[in-house]
Scaffold this motif. Structure first.
Motif, PDB file in Angstrom:
ATOM      1  N   ARG A  84      42.048  42.486  41.129  1.00 48.66           N
ATOM      2  CA  ARG A  84      41.701  43.846  41.376  1.00 48.66           C
ATOM      3  C   ARG A  84      41.079  44.430  39.692  1.00 48.66           C
ATOM      4  O   ARG A  84      39.622  44.689  39.516  1.00 48.66           O
ATOM      5  CB  ARG A  84      42.154  45.005  41.943  1.00 48.66           C
ATOM      6  CG  ARG A  84      42.526  44.931  43.311  1.00 48.66           C
ATOM      7  CD  ARG A  84      42.934  46.196  44.119  1.00 48.66           C
ATOM      8  NE  ARG A  84      42.333  45.706  45.491  1.00 48.66           N
ATOM      9  CZ  ARG A  84      42.971  45.982  46.464  1.00 48.66           C
ATOM     10  NH1 ARG A  84      44.588  45.799  45.817  1.00 48.66           N
ATOM     11  NH2 ARG A  84      42.668  46.027  47.639  1.00 48.66           N
ATOM     12  N   THR A  85      41.608  44.165  38.644  1.00 50.64           N
ATOM     13  CA  THR A  85      41.697  45.083  37.505  1.00 50.64           C
ATOM     14  C   THR A  85      40.653  44.430  36.654  1.00 50.64           C
ATOM     15  O   THR A  85      40.142  44.441  35.584  1.00 50.64           O
ATOM     16  CB  THR A  85      43.281  44.669  36.808  1.00 50.64           C
ATOM     17  OG1 THR A  85      44.422  45.953  38.078  1.00 50.64           O
ATOM     18  CG2 THR A  85      42.757  44.930  35.215  1.00 50.64           C
ATOM     19  N   ILE A  86      40.031  42.364  37.277  1.00 54.45           N
ATOM     20  CA  ILE A  86      39.078  41.759  37.054  1.00 54.45           C
ATOM     21  C   ILE A  86      38.305  42.606  37.187  1.00 54.45           C
ATOM     22  O   ILE A  86      37.023  43.141  36.234  1.00 54.45           O
ATOM     23  CB  ILE A  86      39.489  40.739  37.133  1.00 54.45           C
ATOM     24  CG1 ILE A  86      40.830  39.575  36.887  1.00 54.45           C
ATOM     25  CG2 ILE A  86      38.481  39.551  36.614  1.00 54.45           C
ATOM     26  CD1 ILE A  86      40.860  38.776  36.291  1.00 54.45           C
ATOM     27  N   VAL A  87      38.028  43.204  37.690  1.00 56.30           N
ATOM     28  CA  VAL A  87      36.913  43.329  38.551  1.00 56.30           C
ATOM     29  C   VAL A  87      36.520  44.833  38.697  1.00 56.30           C
ATOM     30  O   VAL A  87      35.511  45.277  38.235  1.00 56.30           O
ATOM     31  CB  VAL A  87      36.446  43.222  40.607  1.00 56.30           C
ATOM     32  CG1 VAL A  87      35.760  43.229  40.883  1.00 56.30           C
ATOM     33  CG2 VAL A  87      36.751  41.007  40.737  1.00 56.30           C
ATOM     34  N   ASP A  88      37.993  45.788  38.914  1.00 61.01           N
ATOM     35  CA  ASP A  88      37.060  46.820  39.283  1.00 61.01           C
ATOM     36  C   ASP A  88      36.704  47.861  37.609  1.00 61.01           C
ATOM     37  O   ASP A  88      37.073  47.783  36.650  1.00 61.01           O
ATOM     38  CB  ASP A  88      38.213  47.658  39.625  1.00 61.01           C
ATOM     39  CG  ASP A  88      38.897  47.690  41.095  1.00 61.01           C
ATOM     40  OD1 ASP A  88      38.086  46.806  41.767  1.00 61.01           O
ATOM     41  OD2 ASP A  88      39.946  48.140  41.506  1.00 61.01           O
ATOM     42  N   GLY A  89      35.678  48.394  37.893  1.00 63.86           N
ATOM     43  CA  GLY A  89      34.652  48.996  36.932  1.00 63.86           C
ATOM     44  C   GLY A  89      34.026  48.160  35.924  1.00 63.86           C
ATOM     45  O   GLY A  89      33.302  48.936  35.522  1.00 63.86           O
ATOM     46  N   ARG A  90      34.192  46.802  36.459  1.00 57.53           N
ATOM     47  CA  ARG A  90      33.777  45.505  34.927  1.00 57.53           C
ATOM     48  C   ARG A  90      32.563  45.429  35.368  1.00 57.53           C
ATOM     49  O   ARG A  90      31.679  44.544  35.214  1.00 57.53           O
ATOM     50  CB  ARG A  90      34.749  44.856  34.619  1.00 57.53           C
ATOM     51  CG  ARG A  90      36.472  45.569  34.214  1.00 57.53           C
ATOM     52  CD  ARG A  90      37.352  44.430  33.800  1.00 57.53           C
ATOM     53  NE  ARG A  90      36.494  43.910  32.389  1.00 57.53           N
ATOM     54  CZ  ARG A  90      36.438  42.736  32.400  1.00 57.53           C
ATOM     55  NH1 ARG A  90      37.524  41.969  33.169  1.00 57.53           N
ATOM     56  NH2 ARG A  90      35.918  41.583  31.314  1.00 57.53           N
ATOM     57  N   TYR A  91      33.076  44.426  37.072  1.00 58.03           N
ATOM     58  CA  TYR A  91      31.282  44.301  37.010  1.00 58.03           C
ATOM     59  C   TYR A  91      30.295  44.224  39.032  1.00 58.03           C
ATOM     60  O   TYR A  91      30.845  46.032  39.257  1.00 58.03           O
ATOM     61  CB  TYR A  91      31.609  43.144  38.124  1.00 58.03           C
ATOM     62  CG  TYR A  91      32.505  41.631  37.726  1.00 58.03           C
ATOM     63  CD1 TYR A  91      31.799  40.531  37.034  1.00 58.03           C
ATOM     64  CD2 TYR A  91      33.499  41.658  36.524  1.00 58.03           C
ATOM     65  CE1 TYR A  91      31.394  39.525  35.810  1.00 58.03           C
ATOM     66  CE2 TYR A  91      33.981  40.811  36.248  1.00 58.03           C
ATOM     67  CZ  TYR A  91      33.086  39.120  35.697  1.00 58.03           C
ATOM     68  OH  TYR A  91      33.324  38.682  34.744  1.00 58.03           O
TER      69      TYR A  91
END
Ligand SMILES: [Zn+2]
Ligand SMILES: [Zn+2]
Lengths: 380, 380
Positions: free
Chosen positions: B365-372
């Motif tokens: 989730r940290t990889i994805v959230d707000g980033r992708y």
């Protein structure tokens, strides 16, 4: 002449700085420090002989070393001296229409047509950089020179470089089992320039040469708060958050960000541990600027440049070291640094195996959504 | 005696089934088919000689082969024959307090104290299984025998096994470059038993021996709709969705699920491609059940068992083949099967590197959230 300059520099700035808290010897204009919504603590400042120093570096904690004399010979590097001695190499000069100089990867930017380049880059002779600086006096454009020192520099700069305190940095490099010194970056930017928050994948001794910089650092365990661009994006490693105008809708966890701060002046060396986020802000000097062009010697040389023509700048030199090798045995829970490294590798790997970075988010969301963090409510 | 049994079987069931659509020869009770909220299409039924067959298997499409004679010698395997000939090996028998037999990994279940085992497992002689079946007549408990055929089986079963149509399956195995036959699972379950929806990591020829089963299959590109448990969970590969009572709050994309269906009877072979989801439901037979215990020969042997004592069962045999090797060159976009495999490997790898499966969701989730998936709104 050379020795006189060094004495001047030492009397003016270097001497009073060492061993004393920055607040007692401000030579920058406190009004030039931007205000931000997150809490800040001060990064400790200490002597090279302080017994706490080694432990801080060992445990990847930022610290300002006040008396390392790391770049002592560079403290005389005003614009006139640099113009005379840097040689005829070419220098990367970045231009921005605001005060932010957000780094991006040129190659990736080319491949990504929708990406709007936040700065433009020219490669110019150092004397052209000074001409560009003069023009900035009459425009809102700002410039920032950022160039790796290489073998085009003249003999005096080579001498200065050789007399850096290599004993100090090499001893730390060896104790910490860091890899090679990969490069020294020379940074000459206008006061007010900001390098927005990002992290690097190397250890960094950030040596302040001239003027003052405010450095805001965030530990690697704040990855969630700082929302870096995807690794495949031209702005890989750069936060998407603009501190001056944070978008809490998109970046809600930025509310949890908390910084440590150091204001570094000439002679200070800030240790920026690998993967630590940092934003670097050139502050306004409290005193009129001595670029070296208006003293007796310069005028008698027939220079057509005077200090007043040129906006004030700050000068810094980065010492980047490759990271230490992976430990023989991973200890759990893994460190925030290792976690960032794992995340970077997953992002890269998934992008590669799926054939496109656009697939990364979908795939990772599919792994998680509706499947994880529901253990307590699980039905069979 | 032996040949008479075979003739009976063929006359009763095998002959009318082949080459004709299932609907024209139903020998199961249509009222025993559970109704579900998702749309269904029929899996094609075809002869071993149908020119479309190879293409379907090559492209990992499910298909029912009606006349392969794959398990022809097993069509006489009623309970009495099995009791007499299976030998004295031990058989895994699962018990459930409802009609669902959700698979779980025993070892992982032991390590996960919060996991409530959905079934219990005993290892018993085949005659004990028949005794257990009798008891099910007077209770709500249901049982399901699931045992890999091994070298404890008696000589008649060995003969039957050797006379399976190995020519047919081996030719497909070789054409498709599948790996070894890894096992044959013998399944004997009460009518109404359900093996809830899951996927396997092997190719499967599902051969129906006796009674009828409804097979619901979902393509691997419906991973998002079926929310499998985490790979580290005892119920890895099993969907968390209960078709009879779907929790749309937790599993909203289950609304997009769409199945293909086949009802298989004695002699039918369903190809279940690797990574295809399947739920297998034993249907009620339309005719009274012939376990073999009430015919003349059985009574004269002094058997204390009659067919009426034993609830009706269905019998199937799985042929599991290891997957073909990875292609020399990955073609993009990658297949749904490869995508599932990639996801499984990421889940396992992240769990391993983080030292705990509990960290997987947070990290991804940290990889994805707000980033992708915000590219269009990106600011610099
Ligand atoms: Zn940096
Ligand atoms: Zn299965």
């Amino acid at each position: 002449m050379k020795s006189r300059e060094m004495c001047d520099e030492q009397m003016l700035v270097e001497e009073p700085m060492s061993d004393s808290p920055i607040s007692m010897n401000q030579s920058y204009d406190p009004a030039s420090i931007p205000e931000y919504p997150f809490p800040m603590e001060q990064i400790p400042r200490m002597s090279i002989n302080d017994p706490r120093l080694q432990h801080l570096i060992e445990t990847s904690q930022p610290v300002v070393i006040t008396d390392s004399q790391l770049v002592q010979p560079a403290l005389k590097w005003n614009l006139r001296y640099l113009k005379s001695n840097l040689g005829d190499g070419l220098y990367y000069v970045y231009s921005s229409h605001n005060n932010r100089f957000k780094y991006f990867d040129k190659e990736r930017a080319k491949q990504c047509s929708s990406f709007k380049q936040p700065t433009t880059r020219k490669e110019v002779a150092f004397s052209d950089f000074i001409e560009m600086l003069k023009k900035c006096n009459e425009s809102t454009e700002r410039i920032y020179l950022q160039q790796t020192l290489n073998d085009t520099v003249g003999p005096n700069i080579v001498q200065d470089y050789l007399q850096f305190n290599w004993h100090f940095v090499s001893r730390i490099q060896s104790k910490m089992q860091w890899g090679d010194l990969s490069s020294n970056l020379l940074l000459i930017g206008q006061e007010g320039n900001i390098t927005p928050v990002h992290y690097d994948e190397q250890e960094n001794f950030f040596a302040q040469v001239s003027g003052f910089k405010r450095c805001l650092l965030f530990s690697p365990d704040q990855f969630e708060c700082l929302y870096p661009h995807p690794v495949s994006h031209p702005c890989d490693r750069q936060s998407q958050v603009n501190f001056s105008n944070p978008d809490y809708q998109r970046f809600p966890k930025f509310r949890d960000a908390h910084a440590v701060e150091a204001i570094v002046g000439p002679g200070d060396v800030l240790y920026i541990p690998m993967y630590w986020w940092h934003q670097i802000e050139s502050l306004a000097s409290a005193e009129p600027y001595d670029h070296g062009f208006t003293d007796d010697a310069a005028s008698s040389c027939g220079s057509d440049t005077s200090d007043e023509d040129i906006p004030p700048v700050t000068v810094s030199v980065n010492f980047w070291y490759r990271s230490s090798p992976l430990p023989q045995q991973i200890e759990y829970p893994i460190s925030a640094q290792q976690r960032v490294s794992v995340m970077r590798n997953i992002e890269k790997m998934v992008g590669a195996v799926m054939g496109s970075p656009d697939e990364v988010a979908n795939l990772l969301r599919t792994i998680v959504d509706g499947r994880y963090n529901m253990t307590s409510r699980e039905a069979t």
